[in-house]
Design a protein around this motif. Structure first.
Motif, PDB file in Angstrom:
ATOM      1  N   ALA A   1      20.248  43.064  44.467  1.00  0.00           N
ATOM      2  CA  ALA A   1      19.847  42.043  43.726  1.00  0.00           C
ATOM      3  C   ALA A   1      20.509  41.628  42.684  1.00  0.00           C
ATOM      4  N   GLU A   2      20.593  40.297  42.509  1.00  0.00           N
ATOM      5  CA  GLU A   2      21.179  39.682  41.172  1.00  0.00           C
ATOM      6  C   GLU A   2      19.862  38.950  40.467  1.00  0.00           C
ATOM      7  N   ASN A   3      20.166  38.529  39.242  1.00  0.00           N
ATOM      8  CA  ASN A   3      19.079  38.226  38.399  1.00  0.00           C
ATOM      9  C   ASN A   3      17.883  39.047  38.342  1.00  0.00           C
ATOM     10  N   GLY A   4      18.113  40.363  38.673  1.00  0.00           N
ATOM     11  CA  GLY A   4      17.197  41.265  38.721  1.00  0.00           C
ATOM     12  C   GLY A   4      16.609  41.658  37.258  1.00  0.00           C
ATOM     13  N   PHE A   5      15.321  41.828  37.143  1.00  0.00           N
ATOM     14  CA  PHE A   5      14.619  41.705  35.463  1.00  0.00           C
ATOM     15  C   PHE A   5      14.362  43.292  35.382  1.00  0.00           C
ATOM     16  N   THR A   6      13.634  43.589  34.156  1.00  0.00           N
ATOM     17  CA  THR A   6      13.126  45.051  34.002  1.00  0.00           C
ATOM     18  C   THR A   6      11.963  45.134  34.920  1.00  0.00           C
ATOM     19  N   PRO A   7      11.694  46.134  35.601  1.00  0.00           N
ATOM     20  CA  PRO A   7      10.578  46.421  36.581  1.00  0.00           C
ATOM     21  C   PRO A   7       9.412  46.870  35.821  1.00  0.00           C
ATOM     22  N   VAL A   8       8.383  46.606  36.463  1.00  0.00           N
ATOM     23  CA  VAL A   8       7.089  46.787  35.649  1.00  0.00           C
ATOM     24  C   VAL A   8       6.208  47.916  36.577  1.00  0.00           C
ATOM     25  N   LEU A   9       5.787  48.808  36.082  1.00  0.00           N
ATOM     26  CA  LEU A   9       5.000  50.029  36.523  1.00  0.00           C
ATOM     27  C   LEU A   9       3.432  49.935  36.487  1.00  0.00           C
ATOM     28  N   SER A  10       2.887  50.243  37.594  1.00  0.00           N
ATOM     29  CA  SER A  10       1.236  50.122  37.702  1.00  0.00           C
ATOM     30  C   SER A  10       0.918  51.424  36.788  1.00  0.00           C
ATOM     31  N   ASN A  11      -0.614  51.113  36.359  1.00  0.00           N
ATOM     32  CA  ASN A  11      -1.424  52.184  35.355  1.00  0.00           C
ATOM     33  C   ASN A  11      -1.176  53.490  35.958  1.00  0.00           C
ATOM     34  N   ASP A  12      -1.335  53.661  37.289  1.00  0.00           N
ATOM     35  CA  ASP A  12      -1.345  54.932  38.035  1.00  0.00           C
ATOM     36  C   ASP A  12       0.164  55.424  38.366  1.00  0.00           C
ATOM     37  N   GLN A  13       1.046  54.681  37.954  1.00  0.00           N
ATOM     38  CA  GLN A  13       2.439  54.958  38.310  1.00  0.00           C
ATOM     39  C   GLN A  13       2.841  55.074  39.642  1.00  0.00           C
ATOM     40  N   ALA A  14       2.052  54.600  40.539  1.00  0.00           N
ATOM     41  CA  ALA A  14       2.213  54.780  42.018  1.00  0.00           C
ATOM     42  C   ALA A  14       3.322  53.630  42.370  1.00  0.00           C
ATOM     43  N   THR A  15       3.119  52.455  41.842  1.00  0.00           N
ATOM     44  CA  THR A  15       3.744  51.251  42.296  1.00  0.00           C
ATOM     45  C   THR A  15       4.737  50.565  41.192  1.00  0.00           C
ATOM     46  N   VAL A  16       5.886  50.386  41.774  1.00  0.00           N
ATOM     47  CA  VAL A  16       6.834  49.584  40.594  1.00  0.00           C
ATOM     48  C   VAL A  16       7.124  48.297  41.014  1.00  0.00           C
ATOM     49  N   PHE A  17       6.919  47.266  40.397  1.00  0.00           N
ATOM     50  CA  PHE A  17       7.090  45.965  41.056  1.00  0.00           C
ATOM     51  C   PHE A  17       8.374  45.274  40.247  1.00  0.00           C
ATOM     52  N   PHE A  18       9.213  44.534  41.152  1.00  0.00           N
ATOM     53  CA  PHE A  18      10.469  43.971  40.714  1.00  0.00           C
ATOM     54  C   PHE A  18      10.920  42.692  41.281  1.00  0.00           C
ATOM     55  N   THR A  19      11.370  41.812  40.590  1.00  0.00           N
ATOM     56  CA  THR A  19      11.625  40.643  41.037  1.00  0.00           C
ATOM     57  C   THR A  19      13.200  40.178  40.851  1.00  0.00           C
ATOM     58  N   GLY A  20      13.761  39.607  41.819  1.00  0.00           N
ATOM     59  CA  GLY A  20      15.293  39.257  41.636  1.00  0.00           C
ATOM     60  C   GLY A  20      15.800  38.298  42.644  1.00  0.00           C
ATOM     61  N   THR A  21      16.794  37.899  42.978  1.00  0.00           N
ATOM     62  CA  THR A  21      17.152  37.022  43.888  1.00  0.00           C
ATOM     63  C   THR A  21      18.510  37.713  44.694  1.00  0.00           C
ATOM     64  N   ASP A  22      18.292  37.671  45.948  1.00  0.00           N
ATOM     65  CA  ASP A  22      19.501  38.217  46.967  1.00  0.00           C
ATOM     66  C   ASP A  22      20.859  37.514  46.476  1.00  0.00           C
ATOM     67  N   PRO A  23      21.835  38.266  46.338  1.00  0.00           N
ATOM     68  CA  PRO A  23      23.166  37.438  46.096  1.00  0.00           C
ATOM     69  C   PRO A  23      23.579  37.028  47.363  1.00  0.00           C
ATOM     70  N   PHE A  24      23.254  37.501  48.627  1.00  0.00           N
ATOM     71  CA  PHE A  24      23.808  37.147  49.851  1.00  0.00           C
ATOM     72  C   PHE A  24      22.833  36.007  50.824  1.00  0.00           C
ATOM     73  N   GLY A  25      22.028  35.455  49.832  1.00  0.00           N
ATOM     74  CA  GLY A  25      21.488  34.337  50.208  1.00  0.00           C
ATOM     75  C   GLY A  25      19.896  34.463  51.073  1.00  0.00           C
ATOM     76  N   GLY A  26      19.489  35.711  50.485  1.00  0.00           N
ATOM     77  CA  GLY A  26      18.199  36.111  51.150  1.00  0.00           C
ATOM     78  C   GLY A  26      17.032  35.551  50.291  1.00  0.00           C
ATOM     79  N   GLY A  27      17.176  34.751  49.377  1.00  0.00           N
ATOM     80  CA  GLY A  27      16.388  34.105  48.461  1.00  0.00           C
ATOM     81  C   GLY A  27      15.673  35.012  47.344  1.00  0.00           C
ATOM     82  N   SER A  28      14.647  34.292  46.552  1.00  0.00           N
ATOM     83  CA  SER A  28      14.054  35.078  45.672  1.00  0.00           C
ATOM     84  C   SER A  28      12.863  35.562  45.961  1.00  0.00           C
ATOM     85  N   THR A  29      12.553  36.811  45.672  1.00  0.00           N
ATOM     86  CA  THR A  29      11.248  37.659  46.070  1.00  0.00           C
ATOM     87  C   THR A  29      10.824  38.452  44.901  1.00  0.00           C
ATOM     88  N   VAL A  30       9.329  38.649  45.123  1.00  0.00           N
ATOM     89  CA  VAL A  30       8.806  39.890  44.571  1.00  0.00           C
ATOM     90  C   VAL A  30       8.529  40.975  45.263  1.00  0.00           C
TER      91      VAL A  30
END
Length: 422
Positions: A255-284
């Motif tokens: 991913a490019e334009n990746g930002f600091t990830p965010v962790l859930s309270n129970d530390q079971a899930t990490v959330f991440f946003t970014g943009t695919d440098p190969f044209g895959g679009g932006s996702t969370v």
């Protein structure tokens, strides 16, 4: 016995009240940017917010403000400050001389920890990163750590120790970064991992990690430590030092334009946003924090502008066109999820800082210097508009922080602005 009980009671009160403050970037080690204990500024009162003071720092831009029992702490290029939260009066200032530069302050108990490094283009082999340990009340230097602090969780800190490396063949330098988890009480290292980063020590001072009890999560656009992937990396603190102890799931590793990830309270899930440098679009993406498996993906019609905030079971994703896109953090029961709703600043300017959430309100800060507040619960007819806004006159460089009835933001021209209720 009564005196001992009183001391214990005071200590317990201090622990409970400490949550009111915004002690580190993103409010805590999980980087959720959520102050769950704020009750003074709410949806009902936010419309009355007004500037109560602003302070011009010596040399901008201003970094992310944090707060402690003693005041508000913020850095500029060469200094870190403690300011009175009621008046903005300077309580103390700790400075380093150029070509040293100051990093982001972190608060732990009665101490402010702030990294600083020698940044001299004429002497790339001489970096000399340090962390000053300062008394929150007086600013007195009580100790110094080797390396620059980039994260704190409880008694542990992530310290980055970097150096330039010139390959034996070829030209140029590679920036090598050793991430060390250190026990602040014993001064003993717990874990370390070496990664290769592009850029300069100036960038490294702004490196921010999400610091779980067992894992470190790091996202950067220029990480290039083969065989590690570009984008989001997860390091197991329990693994032996060295090697590439990370997730290698290519579905979310690049991913490019990746930002600091965010962790859930129970530390079971990490959330991440970014943009695919190969044209895959932006996702969370919601990712299993231990295995790296993708739990669900949310498609974004807009390019993300900063890390999301996590509060009230919702993920608030800021974008480069001024929208705030909201997802259900629990997902939607399928692999791909649509947003619950979208809010808009109406300015078209990029939201360049992680939003802050407190008292049922989401605060955004934009590149055009505007600050906006939204009802975290949404509105009757999306897209939702702001329920309060203000203009600072300079791009926002210090992410919004909400603490004890005040909203703080830092600006590119070196001001810290406090908004409060009349």
């Amino acid at each position: 016995m009564r005196r001992i009980a009183g001391v214990i009671g005071y200590a317990l009160l201090a622990v409970l009240m400490a949550g009111c403050f915004w002690t580190v970037p993103g409010q805590g080690a999980n980087r959720q940017a959520f102050n769950s204990l704020e009750t003074k500024i709410t949806v009902a009162t936010v419309g009355s917010l007004q500037p109560v003071w602003q302070v011009q720092l010596d040399e901008g831009p201003a970094g992310d403000p944090v707060t402690s029992w003693s005041g508000v702490h913020v850095n500029d290029t060469h200094s870190v400050y403690a300011l009175n939260p009621g008046s903005g009066a300077e309580q103390w200032q700790y400075s380093v001389l150029a070509p040293r530069k100051m990093g982001q302050p972190f608060v732990r108990d009665d101490k402010v920890l702030v990294g600083h490094a020698l940044v001299d283009a004429t002497a790339p082999d001489d970096v000399d990163e340090k962390t000053a340990v300062l008394d929150t009340t007086s600013g007195a230097l009580s100790g110094e750590l080797d390396g620059a602090v980039v994260g704190i969780r409880g008694s542990r800190a992530v310290i980055s120790v970097g150096q330039w490396f010139r390959p034996p063949f070829g030209s140029g330098y590679t920036w090598l970064e050793n991430l060390i988890v250190q026990d602040l009480d014993t001064s003993e290292p717990v874990y370390q991992h070496l990664v290769a980063l592009g850029g300069t020590p100036e960038r490294t001072l702004n490196l921010q990690v999400t610091f779980g009890s067992r894992w470190l999560y790091l996202a950067d656009t220029v990480i290039s430590a083969s065989p590690c992937l570009v984008g989001l990396m997860a390091f197991s603190i329990e693994a032996p030092a060295g090697g590439c102890s990370i997730f290698t799931n290519a579905n979310w590793g690049l991913a490019e334009n990746g930002f600091t990830p965010v962790l859930s309270n129970d530390q079971a899930t990490v959330f991440f946003t970014g943009t695919d440098p190969f044209g895959g679009g932006s996702t969370v993406k919601a990712i299993n924090a231990t295995t790296g498996a993708v739990l669900w993906t949310g498609s974004l019609s807009f390019v993300p502008g900063a890390s999301p905030a996590l509060a009230y079971g919702k993920l608030y994703v800021p974008t480069q066109t001024g929208e705030l896109v909201v997802f259900d953090a629990a997902g939607c029961g399928s692999a791909t999820c649509a947003p619950l709703r979208t809010a808009s600043t109406g300015t078209g300017a990029a939201i360049t800082e992680q939003p802050a959430v407190a008292g049922g309100v989401v605060y955004t800060a934009s590149a055009d210097g505007s600050v906006h507040a939204f009802d975290a619960a949404g509105c009757a007819t999306p897209p939702c508009g702001p329920i309060w806004s203000a203009v600072t006159g300079s791009p926002i460089t210090g992410a919004p922080a909400v603490s004890d009835g005040k909203l703080y933001v830092g600006t590119e021209d070196g001001r810290l602005i406090a908004y409060g209720l009349p």
